[in-house]
Each structure stands twice: as structure tokens, then as C-alpha cells.
Scaffold this active site. Structure first.
Site, PDB file in Angstrom:
ATOM      1  N   ARG A  73      -8.764  -0.228   4.479  1.00 40.99           N
ATOM      2  CA  ARG A  73      -7.870   0.788   3.908  1.00 40.99           C
ATOM      3  C   ARG A  73      -6.543   0.156   3.504  1.00 40.99           C
ATOM      4  O   ARG A  73      -5.903   0.612   2.557  1.00 40.99           O
ATOM      5  CB  ARG A  73      -7.579   1.886   4.936  1.00 40.99           C
ATOM      6  CG  ARG A  73      -8.722   2.806   5.191  1.00 40.99           C
ATOM      7  CD  ARG A  73      -8.276   3.966   6.023  1.00 40.99           C
ATOM      8  NE  ARG A  73      -7.188   4.697   5.361  1.00 40.99           N
ATOM      9  CZ  ARG A  73      -6.575   5.746   5.869  1.00 40.99           C
ATOM     10  NH1 ARG A  73      -6.909   6.197   7.044  1.00 40.99           N
ATOM     11  NH2 ARG A  73      -5.612   6.354   5.202  1.00 40.99           N
TER      12      ARG A  73
ATOM     13  N   ARG B 262       1.304  14.644  13.281  1.00 39.45           N
ATOM     14  CA  ARG B 262       1.758  14.432  11.908  1.00 39.45           C
ATOM     15  C   ARG B 262       1.793  15.715  11.069  1.00 39.45           C
ATOM     16  O   ARG B 262       1.031  15.866  10.109  1.00 39.45           O
ATOM     17  CB  ARG B 262       0.894  13.370  11.234  1.00 39.45           C
ATOM     18  CG  ARG B 262       0.961  12.049  11.971  1.00 39.45           C
ATOM     19  CD  ARG B 262       0.181  10.967  11.313  1.00 39.45           C
ATOM     20  NE  ARG B 262       0.901  10.322  10.234  1.00 39.45           N
ATOM     21  CZ  ARG B 262       0.438   9.290   9.560  1.00 39.45           C
ATOM     22  NH1 ARG B 262      -0.740   8.794   9.843  1.00 39.45           N
ATOM     23  NH2 ARG B 262       1.133   8.758   8.595  1.00 39.45           N
TER      24      ARG B 262
ATOM     25  N   ASP C 239       4.552   0.569  11.998  1.00 42.23           N
ATOM     26  CA  ASP C 239       3.323  -0.024  11.469  1.00 42.23           C
ATOM     27  C   ASP C 239       3.123  -1.485  11.900  1.00 42.23           C
ATOM     28  O   ASP C 239       2.106  -2.096  11.579  1.00 42.23           O
ATOM     29  CB  ASP C 239       3.296   0.060   9.932  1.00 42.23           C
ATOM     30  CG  ASP C 239       3.009   1.481   9.454  1.00 42.23           C
ATOM     31  OD1 ASP C 239       2.657   2.333  10.278  1.00 42.23           O
ATOM     32  OD2 ASP C 239       3.142   1.727   8.236  1.00 42.23           O
TER      33      ASP C 239
ATOM     34  N   CYS D 291      -4.132  13.085  13.133  1.00 45.51           N
ATOM     35  CA  CYS D 291      -4.944  11.868  12.946  1.00 45.51           C
ATOM     36  C   CYS D 291      -4.853  11.045  14.214  1.00 45.51           C
ATOM     37  O   CYS D 291      -4.239  11.465  15.197  1.00 45.51           O
ATOM     38  CB  CYS D 291      -4.501  11.090  11.724  1.00 45.51           C
ATOM     39  SG  CYS D 291      -2.936  10.288  11.957  1.00 45.51           S
TER      40      CYS D 291
ATOM     41  N   LYS E 225       0.832  -1.205   0.000  1.00 46.08           N
ATOM     42  CA  LYS E 225       0.000   0.000   0.000  1.00 46.08           C
ATOM     43  C   LYS E 225       0.865   1.253   0.000  1.00 46.08           C
ATOM     44  O   LYS E 225       0.649   2.174  -0.778  1.00 46.08           O
ATOM     45  CB  LYS E 225      -0.894   0.022   1.257  1.00 46.08           C
ATOM     46  CG  LYS E 225      -1.571   1.362   1.484  1.00 46.08           C
ATOM     47  CD  LYS E 225      -2.485   1.362   2.688  1.00 46.08           C
ATOM     48  CE  LYS E 225      -1.822   1.720   3.988  1.00 46.08           C
ATOM     49  NZ  LYS E 225      -1.565   3.161   4.185  1.00 46.08           N
ATOM     50  N   ASN E 226       1.843   1.285   0.892  1.00 47.29           N
ATOM     51  CA  ASN E 226       2.623   2.516   1.041  1.00 47.29           C
ATOM     52  C   ASN E 226       3.564   2.772  -0.126  1.00 47.29           C
ATOM     53  O   ASN E 226       4.064   3.885  -0.290  1.00 47.29           O
ATOM     54  CB  ASN E 226       3.399   2.503   2.363  1.00 47.29           C
ATOM     55  CG  ASN E 226       2.484   2.716   3.557  1.00 47.29           C
ATOM     56  OD1 ASN E 226       1.300   3.026   3.389  1.00 47.29           O
ATOM     57  ND2 ASN E 226       3.012   2.544   4.749  1.00 47.29           N
TER      58      ASN E 226
HETATM   59  C1  UD1 Z   1       4.520   6.793   6.309  1.00 54.58           C
HETATM   60  C2  UD1 Z   1       3.600   5.624   6.134  1.00 54.58           C
HETATM   61  C3  UD1 Z   1       3.036   5.180   7.486  1.00 54.58           C
HETATM   62  C4  UD1 Z   1       4.170   4.927   8.473  1.00 54.58           C
HETATM   63  C5  UD1 Z   1       5.114   6.118   8.547  1.00 54.58           C
HETATM   64  C6  UD1 Z   1       6.337   5.875   9.395  1.00 54.58           C
HETATM   65  C7  UD1 Z   1       2.707   5.958   3.909  1.00 54.58           C
HETATM   66  C8  UD1 Z   1       1.536   6.273   3.060  1.00 54.58           C
HETATM   67  N1  UD1 Z   1       2.520   5.970   5.237  1.00 54.58           N
HETATM   68  O1  UD1 Z   1       3.741   7.869   6.813  1.00 54.58           O
HETATM   69  O2  UD1 Z   1       2.282   3.985   7.289  1.00 54.58           O
HETATM   70  O3  UD1 Z   1       3.639   4.694   9.762  1.00 54.58           O
HETATM   71  O4  UD1 Z   1       5.571   6.466   7.214  1.00 54.58           O
HETATM   72  O5  UD1 Z   1       7.033   4.771   8.938  1.00 54.58           O
HETATM   73  O6  UD1 Z   1       3.766   5.640   3.427  1.00 54.58           O
HETATM   74  N2  UD1 Z   1       7.045  14.534  10.511  1.00 54.58           N
HETATM   75  C9  UD1 Z   1       7.296  15.855  10.792  1.00 54.58           C
HETATM   76  N3  UD1 Z   1       7.180  16.759   9.777  1.00 54.58           N
HETATM   77  C10 UD1 Z   1       6.848  16.404   8.504  1.00 54.58           C
HETATM   78  C11 UD1 Z   1       6.605  15.049   8.228  1.00 54.58           C
HETATM   79  C12 UD1 Z   1       6.715  14.126   9.265  1.00 54.58           C
HETATM   80  O7  UD1 Z   1       7.607  16.219  11.917  1.00 54.58           O
HETATM   81  O8  UD1 Z   1       6.772  17.284   7.627  1.00 54.58           O
HETATM   82  C13 UD1 Z   1       7.131  13.523  11.597  1.00 54.58           C
HETATM   83  C14 UD1 Z   1       5.805  12.804  11.853  1.00 54.58           C
HETATM   84  O9  UD1 Z   1       4.967  13.545  12.705  1.00 54.58           O
HETATM   85  C15 UD1 Z   1       6.283  11.520  12.474  1.00 54.58           C
HETATM   86  C16 UD1 Z   1       7.610  11.254  11.764  1.00 54.58           C
HETATM   87  O10 UD1 Z   1       7.995  12.494  11.196  1.00 54.58           O
HETATM   88  O11 UD1 Z   1       6.515  11.697  13.846  1.00 54.58           O
HETATM   89  C17 UD1 Z   1       7.540  10.202  10.676  1.00 54.58           C
HETATM   90  O12 UD1 Z   1       6.514  10.515   9.776  1.00 54.58           O
HETATM   91  P1  UD1 Z   1       6.591  10.173   8.225  1.00 54.58           P
HETATM   92  O13 UD1 Z   1       7.783   9.305   7.974  1.00 54.58           O
HETATM   93  O14 UD1 Z   1       6.459  11.432   7.454  1.00 54.58           O
HETATM   94  O15 UD1 Z   1       5.286   9.328   8.020  1.00 54.58           O
HETATM   95  P2  UD1 Z   1       4.300   9.359   6.783  1.00 54.58           P
HETATM   96  O16 UD1 Z   1       5.062   9.569   5.530  1.00 54.58           O
HETATM   97  O17 UD1 Z   1       3.153  10.259   7.094  1.00 54.58           O
END
Ligand code: UD1
Length: 421
Positions: free
Chosen positions: A398, A122, A306, A117, A22-23
């Protein structure tokens, strides 16, 4: 609304085939915005999130649809809208990943911010800082990120933390920028690597995906491609826990062992037998008692957040005290109170959960607030006495394709019913 009814106590056995990741699929679908030629994606999972992505891309003007059971064809001949609306971004955060490709293809994008969420705040600050560094003018107005750029120019971008989504968004913006971009402290996840493989197949020049430093040499245009999505390592880990928690013996035919090192290490530490027999895939068996483990979630190649909820369900069955520390998301123990209702002995303090076992789980009506939490309750239900009823099955749909059918084929007694039965 549907419910899942699980009659626990059956050791799972047999062979299961994983769906595509999915990701990996979601950002790859968004990358179709970068070319006017068709992008053909094989091994795409049939999931609610993939349907949401089709819906979003269609609204932007992409011809998007299924060409086979697991084959998607996406063609962005023209971009008709530059807006990812709130109603879609709030249901699926990965929608935010249209920002980079929309901006790169047509110089503007208006994308709703996702908001928090169930698992944490996030933020998207790293995505925004990244596209600003590439020369975009970005404003936050009315809950939307509005970005404009006549042209993007390569830059050196340091990520405060290795965000998966930010790395992907910036990579998709940078492929059509002038000159060289370097993303430092980049996410190393296999899904990031799969996206880079797709983009390179479209004519991009990306090096270093899978390491901390990704280098992108901008090109003038990208072309169509055929791409096969990698198997879902989180589904793999979930099935491994299903085999372990039921004391079963399951062959996961296409398990991507190379993406599961941390998971294999922890499961083995817990006493689960995992072998590959020299073939692709993995055989997962549990014969004796489970042992407690300590684990911390970390960015890849560390233990994936995850799979944290699923491991917590498993560790309720281990003989001794396990300690789980969640370092990625600040609110990701929402499954714990439900596991406690089923008989788990779990104490939470800040980012740490202490799980004492083994405890006898007993079936209960349960409800989860997110995808992986739902899976942990299914797993607990498989090991529990009596019947577990999981509501809000849409969370599972999902991210797990035909989960009930797959578990049934391994002998689980699980059925999906309309709520209110
Ligand atoms: C992706 C995955 C999700 C997984 C996560 C961490 C997808 C669609 N989803 O989510 O299933 O749980 O990686 O492996 O691929 N952060 C910031 N600022 C930002 C972006 C992120 O502070 O601009 C923080 C987030 O709050 C979190 C951490 O970075 O604490 C990791 O998040 P991130 O790796 O961005 O997760 P996603 O890409 O949303």
C-alpha cells in the site's frame, strides 16, 4: 497472498532513491476533481493506494491513468458520479478526501464514512464540521455522509486538533468558495504544503500552508497543472532506520532533510551518524552501539507517528531503556507483540511503550495489521538472526514502492514468495 522472507544480519550499504510521497499523492489526485482540465502529476509512486485512488476517481468519471513510469494524468472533464462507495473508502481512508473537491465542483457528494481501522477510531467529525461551516448541508445516512451546497461561502474554521485529512479536505472545498476561508490550528505537514502548492498552481489563492493558519481566497475556477510530488519522508525515515539497525552505511539520494528534523535529532541521539555532505540527500551510518532515547509522536514538525513502529524496532537494539509515547493514534502498538515474539523486551502501558535493550532478535513467522507495523517487522528481520517470514505483504505494498528491490540493492537478503511455499 505473498510473503516476504528476510535473512537477517547483513549491514546495508549503497545508495537508494526514494519514491514520491504517498500521503502527498493521494489528496493531490483527489484535487483533480476541481477542474475539467488535465492535471499531470510527476514522481507519483506506483503503490496499491495510488491504484485504489485511480479506481475511485475512474468511478467518479475522471479519466485517470499512467502516462509514464511515474507520471499520472487525471482529467475530470465531467463528473459522472458523486459517490465514493464503502468498498473503496474502507480499504483506503484517504478516499474520504473526495468529499471537499466533489462538493466544491458540483455541489454534492455522497461519501462512505471510513469506520475505524487497525490503529484507532479515526473519526471524520472535523472534516464534516469544516464543510458545514462553509455552508454545506450534511446528513449522515446509511453509513454515508451526504453533503449538498448550492454554493459554498468562506468561513473561519478552528480545528480541535490539527488533522491532516481535515485540513486537506477543507482546503479543497474552500478554493472554489465565495470569499475568504481561514483554517486555524491547521495541520502543517509537508504533504499539506504540497497540496497547497498544487492548488495554487491550478489558480487557487492559498497562503500560510505550513503554518497554523491557512488562508484561502476563493476563486471562480481552477485550471490544469503539472506538478511534481515531494519525496516520501516516511520512506526516507524507514530507510534511515534500516541503515541504522543493520549497522550499515547508506546514502539516501533524495532524502528531504528539511522534512526530517525531528527524525534526524532522535536518530542522532541514538548514536546514528547522519550527514549531508552539502549535497541533497543524506548519508546514514551506524558504527558503534546504539543509545536509548525518549520520544513522543506529535503533529508535524514533531516526530511522525508513521515512523513510531520503525523506531521501536530500532530501539530494541539500543543499550538501555527507551520510552516511546504515541499521542496521535490510540491503538498504534500492534507491532509490539510481534517484536516481542522476535525477542524484543517491550512493556506497554496505555499510550507508552518501554523498550529495554539491547536484545538479540531472532527470526520468526510474523504478521502485521497495518502498513508501518509491517515495515517495523521487516526492519527487525533485517537485524535478526535466521529467517523472518512476514505475511500479509499487501499492507507494505500500500505504501512502499518496490521495497524488496530497494533493500536488495543495498545488500539485504530479502525475497517475495507466494504464500504456501
Ligand atoms: C494522515 C496520514 C497518516 C498519518 C496521519 C497522522 C494520509 C493519507 N495519511 O492521516 O499516514 O498517520 O495523518 O500524521 O495523509 N481526528 C479526529 N477527527 C477528525 C479527523 C482526525 O478526531 O475529523 C483525529 C484522529 O483520530 C487522530 C488525529 O486526529 O487521532 C490525527 O489524524 P489525522 O491527522 O486526520 O490523520 P489522517 O489524515 O487520517
Amino acid at each position: 497472498m505473498e510473503k516476504m522472507i528476510i535473512h537477517g544480519g547483513v549491514p546495508l550499504s549503497g545508495r537508494v532513491v526514494l519514491s514520491g510521497s504517498k500521503n502527498a499523492a493521494l489528496p493531490i489526485m483527489m484535487a483533480s476533481l476541481l477542474t475539467d482540465e488535465p492535471v499531470r502529476i510527476r514522481n507519483a509512486p506506483r503503490l496499491r493506494d495510488v491504484r485504489t485512488a485511480i479506481d475511485l476517481l475512474s468511478r467518479l468519471g475522471v479519466e485517470a491513468g499512467w502516462a509514464g513510469e511515474h507520471e499520472l494524468v487525471l482529467r475530470a472533464a465531467r463528473i459522472e458520479s458523486h459517490e465514493a462507495p464503502y468498498d473503496l473508502v474502507k480499504t483506503m481512508r484517504a478516499s474520504f478526501c473526495v468529499l471537499g473537491p466533489l462538493l466544491a465542483r458540483s455541489g454534492r457528494a455522497r461519501v462512505s464514512t471510513p469506520g475505524g481501522c487497525a490503529i484507532g477510531a479515526r473519526p471524520v467529525n472535523l472534516h464534516i464540521a469544516g464543510i458545514r461551516a462553509l455552508g454545506a448541508r450534511v446528513q449522515l445516512r446509511g453509513g454515508y455522509v451526504e453533503a449538498h451546497a448550492d454554493s459554498l461561502t468562506g468561513a473561519r474554521i478552528w480545528l480541535d486538533n490539527p488533522s491532516v485529512g481535515a485540513t486537506e479536505n477543507i482546503m479543497m472545498a474552500a478554493v472554489l468558495a465565495r470569499g475568504r476561508t481561514q483554517i486555524e490550528n491547521a495541520a502543517r505537514e509537508p504533504e499539506v504544503q504540497d497540496l497547497a502548492r498544487l492548488l495554487n498552481g491550478m489558480g487557487a489563492r492559498i497562503r500560510g500552508a505550513g503554518t497554523h493558519v491557512i488562508e484561502i481566497e476563493g476563486v471562480a475556477r481552477l485550471h490544469g497543472v503539472e506538478h511534481e510530488i515531494i519525496p516520501d519522508r516516511i520512506e526516507a525515515g524507514s530507510m534511515m532506520v534500516a541503515a541504522a539497525i543493520t549497522g550499515g552505511d547508506v546514502e539516501i539520494a533524495n532524502a528531504p532533510a528539511e522534512h526530517l528534523d525531528a527524525v534526524i535529532v532522535k536518530l542522532r541521539e541514538a548514536g546514528v551518524e547522519i550527514s549531508s555532505n552539502g549535497n541533497p540527500g543524506l548519508r546514514v551510518r551506524r558504527r558503534g552501539e546504539l543509545r536509548p532515547v525518549e520520544l513522543r509522536t506529535l503533529p508535524y514538525p514533531g516526530f511522525p507517528t508513521d515512523l513510531q513502529a520503525q523506531m521501536m524496532a530500532l530501539l530494541t537494539q539500543a543499550a538501555g531503556t527507551s520510552v516511546i509515547t504515541e499521542t496521535i493514534f490510540e491503538n498504534r502498538f500492534m507491532h509490539a507483540p510481534e517484536l516481542i515474539r522476535m525477542g524484543g523486551d517491550i512493556l506497554m502501558k496505555g499510550p507508552t511503550a518501554v523498550v529495554r535493550g539491547p536484545t538479540r532478535l531472532s527470526g520468526a513467522p510474523v504478521m502485521a495489521t497495518d502498513l508501518r507495523a509491517s515495515m517495523s517487522l521487516i526492519l527487525a528481520g533485517l537485524a535478526a538472526e535466521n529467517t523472518t517470514e512476514l505475511s500479509r505483504v499487501y499492507h507494505l505494498d500500500r505504501g512502499y514502492e518496490a521495497l524488496d528491490a530497494k533493500l536488495s540493492s543495498l545488500g539485504a537478503r530479502i525475497e517475495r514468495v507466494k504464500d504456501g511455499r
